[in-house]
Write a protein that holds these residues in place. Structure first.
Motif, PDB file in Angstrom:
ATOM      1  N   LEU A  56     -23.199  40.366 -11.180  1.00 31.22           N
ATOM      2  CA  LEU A  56     -22.339  39.222 -10.873  1.00 31.22           C
ATOM      3  C   LEU A  56     -21.566  39.466  -9.597  1.00 31.22           C
ATOM      4  CD1 LEU A  56     -20.794  38.409 -14.349  1.00 31.22           C
ATOM      5  CD2 LEU A  56     -22.605  37.199 -13.149  1.00 31.22           C
ATOM      6  N   GLY A  57     -21.523  38.431  -8.754  1.00 26.56           N
ATOM      7  CA  GLY A  57     -20.633  38.394  -7.606  1.00 26.56           C
ATOM      8  C   GLY A  57     -19.521  37.417  -7.915  1.00 26.56           C
ATOM      9  N   ASP A  58     -18.677  37.129  -6.942  1.00 29.27           N
ATOM     10  CA  ASP A  58     -17.598  36.167  -7.171  1.00 29.27           C
ATOM     11  C   ASP A  58     -18.151  34.793  -7.535  1.00 29.27           C
ATOM     12  OD1 ASP A  58     -15.653  38.063  -6.725  1.00 29.27           O
ATOM     13  OD2 ASP A  58     -15.471  37.574  -4.585  1.00 29.27           O
ATOM     14  N   ASN A  59     -19.150  34.344  -6.792  1.00 23.14           N
ATOM     15  CA  ASN A  59     -19.728  33.025  -7.024  1.00 23.14           C
ATOM     16  C   ASN A  59     -21.247  33.061  -7.027  1.00 23.14           C
ATOM     17  OD1 ASN A  59     -17.316  31.307  -7.170  1.00 23.14           O
ATOM     18  ND2 ASN A  59     -16.979  32.100  -5.109  1.00 23.14           N
ATOM     19  N   SER A  60     -21.788  34.195  -7.356  1.00 28.37           N
ATOM     20  CA  SER A  60     -23.239  34.324  -7.376  1.00 28.37           C
ATOM     21  C   SER A  60     -23.661  35.261  -8.499  1.00 28.37           C
ATOM     22  CB  SER A  60     -23.752  34.856  -6.034  1.00 28.37           C
ATOM     23  OG  SER A  60     -23.280  36.177  -5.826  1.00 28.37           O
ATOM     24  N   VAL A  61     -24.950  35.222  -8.796  1.00 28.01           N
ATOM     25  CA  VAL A  61     -25.540  36.120  -9.772  1.00 28.01           C
ATOM     26  C   VAL A  61     -26.878  36.579  -9.193  1.00 28.01           C
ATOM     27  CG1 VAL A  61     -26.585  34.221 -11.083  1.00 28.01           C
ATOM     28  CG2 VAL A  61     -26.234  36.419 -12.187  1.00 28.01           C
ATOM     29  N   VAL A  62     -27.188  37.859  -9.381  1.00 32.16           N
ATOM     30  CA  VAL A  62     -28.449  38.414  -8.912  1.00 32.16           C
ATOM     31  C   VAL A  62     -29.195  38.971 -10.116  1.00 32.16           C
ATOM     32  CG1 VAL A  62     -29.558  40.152  -7.460  1.00 32.16           C
ATOM     33  CG2 VAL A  62     -27.499  38.989  -6.646  1.00 32.16           C
TER      34      VAL A  62
ATOM     35  N   VAL B 184     -33.875  34.172 -19.098  1.00 35.31           N
ATOM     36  CA  VAL B 184     -32.574  34.830 -19.253  1.00 35.31           C
ATOM     37  C   VAL B 184     -31.472  33.798 -19.068  1.00 35.31           C
ATOM     38  CG1 VAL B 184     -33.322  37.138 -18.573  1.00 35.31           C
ATOM     39  CG2 VAL B 184     -32.550  35.563 -16.837  1.00 35.31           C
ATOM     40  N   GLU B 185     -30.457  33.934 -19.901  1.00 34.34           N
ATOM     41  CA  GLU B 185     -29.296  33.058 -19.793  1.00 34.34           C
ATOM     42  C   GLU B 185     -28.351  33.646 -18.761  1.00 34.34           C
ATOM     43  OE1 GLU B 185     -25.735  31.247 -22.558  1.00 34.34           O
ATOM     44  OE2 GLU B 185     -27.531  32.060 -23.495  1.00 34.34           O
ATOM     45  N   LEU B 186     -27.927  32.822 -17.841  1.00 32.92           N
ATOM     46  CA  LEU B 186     -27.028  33.252 -16.780  1.00 32.92           C
ATOM     47  C   LEU B 186     -25.583  32.993 -17.209  1.00 32.92           C
ATOM     48  CD1 LEU B 186     -29.118  31.676 -13.889  1.00 32.92           C
ATOM     49  CD2 LEU B 186     -29.136  34.062 -14.664  1.00 32.92           C
ATOM     50  N   PRO B 187     -24.614  33.659 -16.592  1.00 29.56           N
ATOM     51  CA  PRO B 187     -23.214  33.517 -17.019  1.00 29.56           C
ATOM     52  C   PRO B 187     -22.576  32.189 -16.607  1.00 29.56           C
ATOM     53  CG  PRO B 187     -23.381  35.027 -15.191  1.00 29.56           C
ATOM     54  CD  PRO B 187     -24.787  34.695 -15.598  1.00 29.56           C
ATOM     55  N   PHE B 188     -23.258  31.421 -15.743  1.00 28.73           N
ATOM     56  CA  PHE B 188     -22.749  30.121 -15.334  1.00 28.73           C
ATOM     57  C   PHE B 188     -23.911  29.300 -14.782  1.00 28.73           C
ATOM     58  CE2 PHE B 188     -21.546  33.333 -12.114  1.00 28.73           C
ATOM     59  CZ  PHE B 188     -22.430  32.992 -11.097  1.00 28.73           C
ATOM     60  N   ARG B 189     -23.664  27.988 -14.620  1.00 25.77           N
ATOM     61  CA  ARG B 189     -24.684  27.127 -14.018  1.00 25.77           C
ATOM     62  C   ARG B 189     -24.891  27.536 -12.574  1.00 25.77           C
ATOM     63  NH1 ARG B 189     -25.617  21.752 -14.890  1.00 25.77           N
ATOM     64  NH2 ARG B 189     -24.718  21.331 -12.862  1.00 25.77           N
ATOM     65  N   VAL B 190     -26.117  27.385 -12.081  1.00 27.57           N
ATOM     66  CA  VAL B 190     -26.401  27.722 -10.697  1.00 27.57           C
ATOM     67  C   VAL B 190     -26.952  26.496  -9.976  1.00 27.57           C
ATOM     68  CG1 VAL B 190     -26.780  30.169 -11.158  1.00 27.57           C
ATOM     69  CG2 VAL B 190     -28.713  28.599 -11.220  1.00 27.57           C
ATOM     70  N   ASP B 191     -26.799  26.504  -8.663  1.00 31.75           N
ATOM     71  CA  ASP B 191     -27.296  25.426  -7.814  1.00 31.75           C
ATOM     72  C   ASP B 191     -28.761  25.728  -7.483  1.00 31.75           C
ATOM     73  OD1 ASP B 191     -27.884  23.590  -5.852  1.00 31.75           O
ATOM     74  OD2 ASP B 191     -26.091  23.999  -4.653  1.00 31.75           O
ATOM     75  N   PRO B 192     -29.701  24.913  -7.958  1.00 39.26           N
ATOM     76  CA  PRO B 192     -31.117  25.202  -7.708  1.00 39.26           C
ATOM     77  C   PRO B 192     -31.490  25.166  -6.231  1.00 39.26           C
ATOM     78  CG  PRO B 192     -30.872  23.074  -8.807  1.00 39.26           C
ATOM     79  CD  PRO B 192     -29.512  23.705  -8.756  1.00 39.26           C
ATOM     80  N   ASP B 193     -30.657  24.522  -5.400  1.00 33.94           N
ATOM     81  CA  ASP B 193     -30.920  24.493  -3.963  1.00 33.94           C
ATOM     82  C   ASP B 193     -30.394  25.740  -3.258  1.00 33.94           C
ATOM     83  OD1 ASP B 193     -32.145  21.989  -4.150  1.00 33.94           O
ATOM     84  OD2 ASP B 193     -30.203  20.962  -4.018  1.00 33.94           O
ATOM     85  N   GLN B 194     -29.662  26.570  -3.977  1.00 36.87           N
ATOM     86  CA  GLN B 194     -29.084  27.789  -3.406  1.00 36.87           C
ATOM     87  C   GLN B 194     -29.658  29.034  -4.076  1.00 36.87           C
ATOM     88  OE1 GLN B 194     -26.745  28.079  -0.873  1.00 36.87           O
ATOM     89  NE2 GLN B 194     -27.199  25.928  -0.526  1.00 36.87           N
TER      90      GLN B 194
ATOM     91  N   GLU C 178     -18.135  23.765  -9.130  1.00 35.68           N
ATOM     92  CA  GLU C 178     -17.840  24.514 -10.358  1.00 35.68           C
ATOM     93  C   GLU C 178     -17.187  25.868 -10.097  1.00 35.68           C
ATOM     94  OE1 GLU C 178     -21.024  24.716 -13.143  1.00 35.68           O
ATOM     95  OE2 GLU C 178     -21.513  22.603 -12.892  1.00 35.68           O
ATOM     96  N   ARG C 179     -16.943  26.165  -8.843  1.00 36.19           N
ATOM     97  CA  ARG C 179     -16.307  27.446  -8.523  1.00 36.19           C
ATOM     98  C   ARG C 179     -14.831  27.406  -8.896  1.00 36.19           C
ATOM     99  NH1 ARG C 179     -19.141  29.198  -2.795  1.00 36.19           N
ATOM    100  NH2 ARG C 179     -21.250  29.105  -3.653  1.00 36.19           N
ATOM    101  N   PRO C 180     -14.303  28.514  -9.383  1.00 42.59           N
ATOM    102  CA  PRO C 180     -12.872  28.550  -9.725  1.00 42.59           C
ATOM    103  C   PRO C 180     -12.016  28.293  -8.484  1.00 42.59           C
ATOM    104  CG  PRO C 180     -14.014  30.479 -10.575  1.00 42.59           C
ATOM    105  CD  PRO C 180     -14.979  29.762  -9.686  1.00 42.59           C
ATOM    106  N   ARG C 181     -10.979  27.543  -8.654  1.00 40.57           N
ATOM    107  CA  ARG C 181     -10.077  27.233  -7.549  1.00 40.57           C
ATOM    108  C   ARG C 181      -8.679  27.746  -7.883  1.00 40.57           C
ATOM    109  NH1 ARG C 181     -14.015  24.909  -5.754  1.00 40.57           N
ATOM    110  NH2 ARG C 181     -14.640  22.817  -5.358  1.00 40.57           N
ATOM    111  N   ARG C 182      -8.051  28.294  -6.874  1.00 43.63           N
ATOM    112  CA  ARG C 182      -6.668  28.748  -7.042  1.00 43.63           C
ATOM    113  C   ARG C 182      -5.758  27.539  -6.931  1.00 43.63           C
ATOM    114  NH1 ARG C 182      -3.931  33.980  -5.905  1.00 43.63           N
ATOM    115  NH2 ARG C 182      -1.745  33.423  -5.817  1.00 43.63           N
TER     116      ARG C 182
END
Length: 147
Positions: free
Chosen positions: A48-54, A107-117, A137-141
């Protein structure tokens, strides 16, 4: 570890029976290859990254043309086919731990992902798929006011 218990002139170690049983079960599974062929394929790691998953998956002996990827919401599906050996029908196998044929792994991912990204790379038998969380869907401060 507990010491063996003495019964008359014989000592009995309850764990010795357990170790013998475990060794026998391991031998039975190793001889047939059943344990290995029933494992989930391909094995994956997920970072997991901040806003990505590998997701990485090991698939030795395949080429990028053998792999099909699909992403939907929060799931990644990896499909493909591991080719059969040319002489499968001509040999009597002594041990066979590498299965052949089609496979699919979801595999189930920890959040929805953008299929274009989604970026996928396949190098040295390892597939690496990097997926981004959608911007909306990214967390906002949220700023907190004092009044």
């Amino acid at each position: 570890m507990l010491a063996p218990t003495t019964f008359g002139s014989r000592s009995w170690d309850p764990f010795a029976d357990m170790r013998r049983l475990q060794a026998e079960m391991n031998r039975l599974f190793d001889d047939t290859g059943t344990l290995r062929t029933t494992r989930v394929y391909p094995p994956v790691n997920i970072w997991l990254g901040d806003n990505s998953v590998v997701v990485t998956a090991e698939m030795p002996g395949l080429s990028h043309d053998d792999i099909e990827l699909t992403v939907h919401d929060d799931t990644l599906t990896i499909r493909g086919e591991r080719p059969f050996a040319a002489n499968d029908n001509e040999v009597a196998w002594h041990r066979r731990e590498r299965a052949s044929g089609t496979f699919a792994r979801t595999v189930e991912l920890p959040f929805r992902v953008d299929p274009d990204q989604v970026q996928a790379r396949f190098q040295n038998g390892v597939l690496a798929v990097e997926m981004q969380r959608p911007e909306q869907e990214r967390p906002r401060r949220i700023a907190v006011s004092t009044s």
